[in-house]
Design an enzyme around this catalytic site. Structure first.
Site, PDB file in Angstrom:
ATOM      1  N   PHE A 119     100.356-122.238   3.953  1.00  0.00           N
ATOM      2  CA  PHE A 119     100.893-123.341   4.753  1.00  0.00           C
ATOM      3  C   PHE A 119     101.161-122.891   6.191  1.00  0.00           C
ATOM      4  CE2 PHE A 119     105.222-124.114   6.312  1.00  0.00           C
ATOM      5  CZ  PHE A 119     105.068-125.359   6.884  1.00  0.00           C
ATOM      6  N   GLU A 120     101.623-121.645   6.354  1.00  0.00           N
ATOM      7  CA  GLU A 120     101.948-121.139   7.688  1.00  0.00           C
ATOM      8  C   GLU A 120     100.694-121.050   8.556  1.00  0.00           C
ATOM      9  OE1 GLU A 120     103.978-117.495   7.032  1.00  0.00           O
ATOM     10  OE2 GLU A 120     105.568-118.403   5.827  1.00  0.00           O
ATOM     11  N   LEU A 121      99.569-120.609   7.962  1.00  0.00           N
ATOM     12  CA  LEU A 121      98.307-120.548   8.704  1.00  0.00           C
ATOM     13  C   LEU A 121      97.835-121.938   9.086  1.00  0.00           C
ATOM     14  CD1 LEU A 121      95.837-119.096   9.835  1.00  0.00           C
ATOM     15  CD2 LEU A 121      94.866-119.071   7.524  1.00  0.00           C
TER      16      LEU A 121
END
Length: 599
Positions: free
Chosen positions: A492-494
């Site tokens: 999700f962070e990417l």
């Protein structure tokens, strides 16, 4: 003992020579009358008496009708091994001809006198070198030679000692000492050719019906003169050559053929002039070099001409001009070869010009060398581009972090939990790389400020909006890719960073391929595309751990340019902001989930 034996034999031989009794030698008187106006030669034959000759040569006697095949000693191997001596007039011991008289040459059993002169008068004795029996001691010939210049000047047209015969025509060979006498007055003459007796010829002239090559050679004519007291043999030597008719053509130049010659400036140069001259009885060839410069022309002093090939009909003569160094001035001159005979002259001029091939070769070599140097420099530049950029940044570039209103140099994202077996050891896990190695190298050594959620955010977790806010406040996003990462919630962070980077050009994303992984089908299309286009740095395990490894050089290359001298103050400033942001976050998170939202 062997040496003593040789010394003994030499002493015995010396005693025999000193005690050599010449009273038993057969005696022959010879007269050599030479002309002071011409050069001539003379010969003596070792003509042993017939009984001794047959014993010495071991030859069968010839019948009176048979003619001996060779002059005495000339055809016999035994007679070729004879020794000549001269008897001094004062009664001293015999002298070896070979040691004392350089103008006299011995050829087998013949003595050749190269120069005439009254000093050649004297007694000459020949005998076998090897004395095999007592009979050989008396096997010797004593020749009393009298040499005197010619005093009879009444004969204006006396024959020469060098005579020519024209090939294909009739001719005659005259005995020089009898050429002024008629055939009726002339005594009987004995003729020899190249040492062979010509028994048929008895007159003072040999008539040749048709001249061939084999008529050339050395002829000797002997006749006897006597008075009331004694008699002697008068001898003359004639050198006969067969010739062709005098040429009717001018000499032709064989080399140079072209009127231009390519040369290299600054190099030595030899220009050869080869000319072919036709035969002439009176042969006076002329071959010279001239230099022509504008209206001036002068003869050049060059080495003597030399004959390189001579035949019956013509002769090729060469003469060279040598330049120590070709100059620009030589390119404006003409070099003229001049040849001449009695018929006429021929010339050939040569103009020097700079060799184009050498210039083109230098250009080609220079181009190839430049191309190779460019390729080598390009390869070197490509191989060490990162190091060059980093070096340039260190001394020339300005700090890119000033005034961008961002708090972090990089946000670090990695898998916080593991559902797949790790390919690395526990000391080199993703967590160790993110929480230990990154701070040690990027923060402590190079002064970058990193945002690590596990380290910099208070326990209890953060919401999706908080992560997005942190990424927005970061200049770079570092994502450590592994099977755990692409298959876990950290992806999700990417995805959030990719969406933010599309709107924020100052946000750059860096992918670290920690280990091999397969992209799951559930990955969003935007993330899949990002994995293909974003810059990727490969982690190579223990090889990448040292701070001076290429892995860290690539990381610094993708990081923002930062003035490392002020990193301590920046870290303190950023840390205070983080704590302020953490306190604000705690007061605003009542009733919100600590897990990131679904995307």
């Amino acid at each position: 003992m062997l040496c003593l034996g040789w010394i003994f034999l030499w002493l015995v031989a010396g005693e025999r020579i000193k005690g050599f009794n010449i009273s038993g030698c057969s005696t022959k008187k010879l007269l050599w009358t030479y002309s002071t106006r011409s050069e001539e030669e003379f010969v003596l034959f070792c003509d042993l008496p017939e009984p001794q000759k047959s014993h010495f040569c071991h030859r069968n006697r010839l019948s009176p009708k048979q003619v001996p095949e060779h002059l005495p000693f000339m055809g016999s191997n035994d007679l070729s091994d004879v020794q000549w001596y001269q008897q001094p007039s004062n009664g001293d011991p015999l002298e070896d001809i070979r040691k004392s008289y350089p103008h006299i040459i011995q050829d087998k059993c013949t003595l050749h006198f190269l120069t005439p002169g009254v000093n050649n008068s004297g007694s000459y004795i020949c005998r076998p070198k090897m004395i095999k029996s007592p009979y050989d001691v008396a096997c010797c010939v004593k020749m009393i030679l009298e040499v005197k210049p010619q005093t009879n000047a009444s004969c204006e047209y006396s024959a020469s000692h060098k005579q020519d015969l024209l090939l294909g025509s009739t001719g005659s060979i005259s005995c020089p000492s009898l050429s002024c006498q008629s055939d009726a007055q002339s005594p009987a003459v004995t003729w020899y050719k190249n040492g062979k007796l010509l028994s048929v010829e008895r007159s003072n002239r040999i008539v040749v019906d048709e001249v061939y090559d084999y008529h050339q050679g050395t002829y000797v004519c002997d006749y006897t003169q006597s008075d009331t007291v004694s008699s002697w043999t008068v001898r003359a030597v004639v050198q006969v050559r067969t010739i062709v008719g005098d040429t009717k053509l001018k000499p032709d130049i064989l080399d140079p053929v072209e009127d231009t010659l390519e040369v290299e400036l600054g190099k030595p140069l030899t220009i050869s002039c080869k000319a072919r001259f036709g035969f002439e009885r009176v042969f006076n060839p002329v071959i010279k070099w001239y230099i022509k410069d504008s209206d001036l022309e002068w003869e050049v002093s060059v080495p003597e001409a030399k004959s390189i090939k001579s035949t019956l009909k013509d002769e090729i003569i060469e003469r060279n001009i040598i330049l120590e160094k070709v100059t620009q001035r030589d390119l404006r001159r003409k070099f003229v070869c001049f040849v001449q005979n009695s018929i006429g002259n021929t010339t050939q001029s040569v103009q020097l010009k700079e060799k184009r091939g050498v210039v083109l070769l230098y250009i080609l070599l220079g181009t190839i060398g430049t191309l190779v140097a460019v390729l080598a420099a390009s390869a070197l530049l490509y191989r060490h581009w990162i190091e060059i950029v980093l070096l340039y940044r260190t001394y020339q570039s300005k700090d890119q972090t000033l005034g961008d209103k961002k708090d972090f140099d990089a946000f670090v994202s990695y898998a916080k939990w593991s559902s797949f077996p790790s390919e690395a050891t526990s000391s080199l896990s993703e967590e160790h790389l993110a929480l230990s190695l990154f701070p040690d190298v990027l923060e402590n050594k190079y002064g970058y400020s990193l945002c690590l959620l596990e380290r910099d955010v208070a326990p209890g977790g953060v919401y999706a909006e908080d992560i997005v806010s942190i990424i927005k406040r970061s200049r770079r996003g570092i994502f450590i890719l592994s099977p755990n990462y692409v298959n876990g919630p950290s992806i999700f962070e990417l995805q959030a960073a990719v969406n933010l980077a599309l709107d924020d050009q100052t946000l750059k994303l860096i992918l670290i391929k920690f280990c091999y992984f397969q992209e799951p089908e559930s990955l969003p299309h935007l993330v899949k595309k990002a994995l293909r286009v974003l810059p990727t740095v490969t982690w190579r395990g223990l090889k990448s751990v040292p701070p001076n490894s290429r892995f860290w050089a690539k990381m610094r290359y993708h990081m923002p340019v930062k003035n490392s001298q002020g990193f301590t103050w920046n870290q303190l400033r950023i840390t205070s902001r983080i704590f302020q942001w953490k306190g604000l976050s705690r007061t605003e998170t009542t009733g919100r989930s600590s897990q990131p939202k679904e995307w």
